[in-house]
Scaffold this motif. Sequence first.
Motif, PDB file in Angstrom:
ATOM      1  N   ALA A 103       0.837  -1.204   0.000  1.00  0.00           N
ATOM      2  CA  ALA A 103       0.000   0.000   0.000  1.00  0.00           C
ATOM      3  C   ALA A 103       0.869   1.250   0.000  1.00  0.00           C
ATOM      4  O   ALA A 103       0.627   2.203  -0.755  1.00  0.00           O
ATOM      5  N   LEU A 104       1.901   1.260   0.847  1.00  0.00           N
ATOM      6  CA  LEU A 104       2.800   2.406   0.890  1.00  0.00           C
ATOM      7  C   LEU A 104       3.489   2.613  -0.463  1.00  0.00           C
ATOM      8  O   LEU A 104       3.663   3.747  -0.915  1.00  0.00           O
ATOM      9  N   TYR A 105       3.868   1.520  -1.106  1.00  0.00           N
ATOM     10  CA  TYR A 105       4.472   1.591  -2.445  1.00  0.00           C
ATOM     11  C   TYR A 105       3.507   2.276  -3.423  1.00  0.00           C
ATOM     12  O   TYR A 105       3.897   3.157  -4.196  1.00  0.00           O
ATOM     13  N   ALA A 106       2.245   1.868  -3.377  1.00  0.00           N
ATOM     14  CA  ALA A 106       1.261   2.421  -4.305  1.00  0.00           C
ATOM     15  C   ALA A 106       1.081   3.924  -4.101  1.00  0.00           C
ATOM     16  O   ALA A 106       0.974   4.685  -5.069  1.00  0.00           O
ATOM     17  N   TYR A 107       1.055   4.368  -2.852  1.00  0.00           N
ATOM     18  CA  TYR A 107       0.901   5.795  -2.575  1.00  0.00           C
ATOM     19  C   TYR A 107       2.148   6.580  -2.956  1.00  0.00           C
ATOM     20  O   TYR A 107       2.068   7.660  -3.530  1.00  0.00           O
ATOM     21  N   ARG A 108       3.317   6.025  -2.625  1.00  0.00           N
ATOM     22  CA  ARG A 108       4.567   6.728  -2.907  1.00  0.00           C
ATOM     23  C   ARG A 108       4.781   6.974  -4.395  1.00  0.00           C
ATOM     24  O   ARG A 108       5.339   7.983  -4.801  1.00  0.00           O
ATOM     25  N   HIS A 109       4.333   6.015  -5.203  1.00  0.00           N
ATOM     26  CA  HIS A 109       4.612   6.096  -6.633  1.00  0.00           C
ATOM     27  C   HIS A 109       3.414   6.557  -7.463  1.00  0.00           C
ATOM     28  O   HIS A 109       3.412   6.393  -8.693  1.00  0.00           O
TER      29      HIS A 109
END
Length: 240
Positions: free
Chosen positions: A226-232
Amino acid sequence: MGDKRHGVDRILGRCLVTLRILLADDHAMFRSGLRAVLETQPDLDCVAEVADGRAAVTETARLQPDLAILDVRMPKLDGLSAAETILAEPANSTRVLMLTTYDSDEYVYRALTAGASGFLLKSLPPEEMVSAIRVAARGDAVVDPSVTRRLAARFAAALAPAVRNPDVAPGIDRLTVREREVLLLVAAGHTNAEIGARLYVGDETVKTHVSRILAKLGLRDRVHAALYAYRHGLARPDTD
């Protein structure tokens, strides 16, 4: 006690995988109470207990337990710094579960970005604590989906997209169309059952998709996905 317990399991024909656990908390009463709870479980074995973060780092490196349970606030080295040190070690195979008295989003965010597999309040009932420990030890994130969504909203600035074009996010080209769809639903805070209902597939199919997403992107668990999706820039905190 451990040998007797395992002997009973062999007699009954069961094959248990024992999870080795390290406890780190400067409150002796809480530490001993949690250890007593763990010792009632046939598959949980407390291999060490320490009272400060520095000892937690040392003993984790020495014993390599399956899971280290760390209090956030400890002397000599706080639990978050201890978690960061443990998880930054290339040879480390121990997962980390954080405990605290305070429901602080800042603590949760720091713990999860360091690579912790969960963040729990000490007030959690014993049966829920034991269940969470098992989940964290096998590598899944122990954070309620609603917390994932709350964190994304609360830390929108910290999670600002690192790239303007989501299509160039590292590793994203390895995902299938369906896997990207599942990733967005994970980022929105949906459980496997909810994702399955939306995509008209079973829970096992969703689990397979999530596992492949994590492997392809080199991520530890669904919270980090989830954090990956938001960061990118693949997802936004205000989207569902």
